[in-house]
Scaffold this motif. Structure first.
Motif, PDB file in Angstrom:
ATOM      1  N   TYR A   1      18.225 -41.339 -20.551  1.00  0.00           N
ATOM      2  CA  TYR A   1      18.779 -39.990 -19.565  1.00  0.00           C
ATOM      3  C   TYR A   1      17.716 -38.522 -20.117  1.00  0.00           C
ATOM      4  O   TYR A   1      18.072 -37.154 -20.783  1.00  0.00           O
ATOM      5  CB  TYR A   1      20.616 -39.446 -20.607  1.00  0.00           C
ATOM      6  CG  TYR A   1      21.252 -39.380 -19.713  1.00  0.00           C
ATOM      7  CD1 TYR A   1      21.510 -41.355 -18.529  1.00  0.00           C
ATOM      8  CD2 TYR A   1      22.168 -38.660 -19.253  1.00  0.00           C
ATOM      9  CE1 TYR A   1      22.565 -40.927 -18.829  1.00  0.00           C
ATOM     10  CE2 TYR A   1      23.286 -38.470 -18.515  1.00  0.00           C
ATOM     11  CZ  TYR A   1      23.165 -39.483 -18.239  1.00  0.00           C
ATOM     12  OH  TYR A   1      24.534 -39.620 -16.858  1.00  0.00           O
ATOM     13  N   HIS A   2      16.433 -39.244 -20.392  1.00  0.00           N
ATOM     14  CA  HIS A   2      15.286 -37.656 -19.736  1.00  0.00           C
ATOM     15  C   HIS A   2      14.221 -38.266 -19.228  1.00  0.00           C
ATOM     16  O   HIS A   2      13.195 -38.910 -20.090  1.00  0.00           O
ATOM     17  CB  HIS A   2      15.366 -37.486 -21.826  1.00  0.00           C
ATOM     18  CG  HIS A   2      14.752 -36.270 -22.481  1.00  0.00           C
ATOM     19  ND1 HIS A   2      14.928 -35.286 -22.821  1.00  0.00           N
ATOM     20  CD2 HIS A   2      13.376 -35.594 -20.957  1.00  0.00           C
ATOM     21  CE1 HIS A   2      13.818 -34.295 -23.222  1.00  0.00           C
ATOM     22  NE2 HIS A   2      13.226 -34.001 -21.911  1.00  0.00           N
TER      23      HIS A   2
ATOM     24  N   GLU B   1      16.405 -29.766 -17.387  1.00  0.00           N
ATOM     25  CA  GLU B   1      16.096 -29.379 -18.981  1.00  0.00           C
ATOM     26  C   GLU B   1      15.306 -28.347 -18.971  1.00  0.00           C
ATOM     27  O   GLU B   1      14.415 -28.064 -18.310  1.00  0.00           O
ATOM     28  CB  GLU B   1      14.314 -30.448 -19.886  1.00  0.00           C
ATOM     29  CG  GLU B   1      14.458 -29.834 -21.107  1.00  0.00           C
ATOM     30  CD  GLU B   1      13.044 -30.312 -21.614  1.00  0.00           C
ATOM     31  OE1 GLU B   1      13.425 -30.733 -22.977  1.00  0.00           O
ATOM     32  OE2 GLU B   1      12.408 -31.843 -20.815  1.00  0.00           O
TER      33      GLU B   1
ATOM     34  N   GLY C   1      20.078 -34.516 -13.471  1.00  0.00           N
ATOM     35  CA  GLY C   1      19.799 -33.328 -14.269  1.00  0.00           C
ATOM     36  C   GLY C   1      19.050 -32.530 -14.349  1.00  0.00           C
ATOM     37  O   GLY C   1      18.320 -32.242 -14.079  1.00  0.00           O
TER      38      GLY C   1
ATOM     39  N   THR D   1      15.632 -35.138 -14.964  1.00  0.00           N
ATOM     40  CA  THR D   1      15.865 -34.249 -16.225  1.00  0.00           C
ATOM     41  C   THR D   1      15.024 -33.179 -16.107  1.00  0.00           C
ATOM     42  O   THR D   1      14.135 -32.759 -17.449  1.00  0.00           O
ATOM     43  CB  THR D   1      16.143 -34.656 -18.343  1.00  0.00           C
ATOM     44  OG1 THR D   1      15.337 -35.048 -18.468  1.00  0.00           O
ATOM     45  CG2 THR D   1      17.221 -34.567 -17.658  1.00  0.00           C
TER      46      THR D   1
END
Length: 267
Positions: free
Chosen positions: A5-6, A80, A78, A37
């Motif tokens: 998830y990154h 960031e 996603g 992300t």
């Protein structure tokens, strides 16, 4: 269920992967789900690089690969987003309701960049750490439009210091981190476990296992895992080891997101 998830594609100025390469690699690794992300840092404090994303173009590209790989892997929308106290309004507007998952990260503090060292000017090592944590606390107290806080103790990665100590060893830092974690938990937000942290000391993700223990003791449950990969080789790196350590701490689930809502998975 295995997920990362990154992950950063060509939409991040510092990434070496195209989005297609990223998705292909995730499929080959047998991942069930990923969140792409990429970096969006409004008013990033280094004029030599820009971390801004055209949201329409970005989401369109993710949707293209969601369709292409729909029978092989789940791909979540996603972002960031770099958080600073003076850009709350801009961040809220950018996020709106278009994403599945939002990492709230700190790449700058006090209008100065962490990576290039500007933030550390005039501070001793621990003074810099304390000021950074105060900035994080201010943001989490006043801003809610994120899913998890990214690499909470990233400050350890930067600064020209001989050692990168555990932040909880300092009482003032401990108290600030405890306050940050309590705010996150009370607001039903979470932490990410970022395995790029092993590049610092070979022993800890970001945040450190000691901070993760404190998060668990305080009742924290929302926890994602991400490699922070900017190249194929780092995707899921040290995930098995990290998950085994999380189990030892007492965590029994990890989290994915859909439309900003958490979903828990037993580990």
């Amino acid at each position: 269920m295995l997920f990362d998830y990154h992950l950063h594609s060509q939409f991040s100025a510092d990434s070496e992967m195209t989005m297609d390469q990223l998705c292909q690699a995730a499929v080959k690794l047998g991942l069930d789900e990923i969140a792409i992300t990429d970096h969006h840092d409004i008013d990033y404090q280094d004029d030599t690089i820009e971390f801004l994303i055209d949201k329409k173009e970005y989401l369109k590209e993710i949707e293209k690969f969601q369709q292409k790989y729909k029978k092989q892997i789940k791909i979540k929308k996603g972002i960031e987003i770099g958080l600073q106290p003076h850009i709350y309004k801009e961040c809220r507007k950018y996020i709106s309701d278009d994403f599945d998952f939002v990492i709230g990260s700190f790449h700058t503090a006090e209008h100065a960049d962490l990576y290039n060292g500007d933030f550390f000017a005039g501070y001793s090592q621990w003074e810099a750490y304390i000021q950074y944590l105060k900035s994080v606390l201010e943001v989490v107290q006043n801003y809610d439009d994120y899913s998890v806080i990214g690499h909470l103790d990233i400050i350890r990665r930067y600064g020209d210091f001989e050692t990168q100590p555990e932040l909880l060893k300092n009482k003032e830092a401990f108290d600030l981190i405890k306050q940050i974690l309590k705010v996150i938990i009370n607001k039903n937000r979470g932490l990410e476990v970022n395995t790029s942290g092993y590049r610092i000391d070979g022993k800890n993700p970001l945040p450190s296992f000691e901070i993760l223990k404190l998060y668990h003791q305080l009742g924290g449950e929302i926890l994602t895992i991400g490699s922070d990969s900017h190249n194929i080789e780092d995707i899921t790196k040290k995930f098995d080891y990290t998950i085994s350590r999380l189990k030892e701490i007492g965590f029994n689930q990890l989290t994915t997101f859909a439309h900003l809502e958490p979903k828990f998975h037993k580990i």
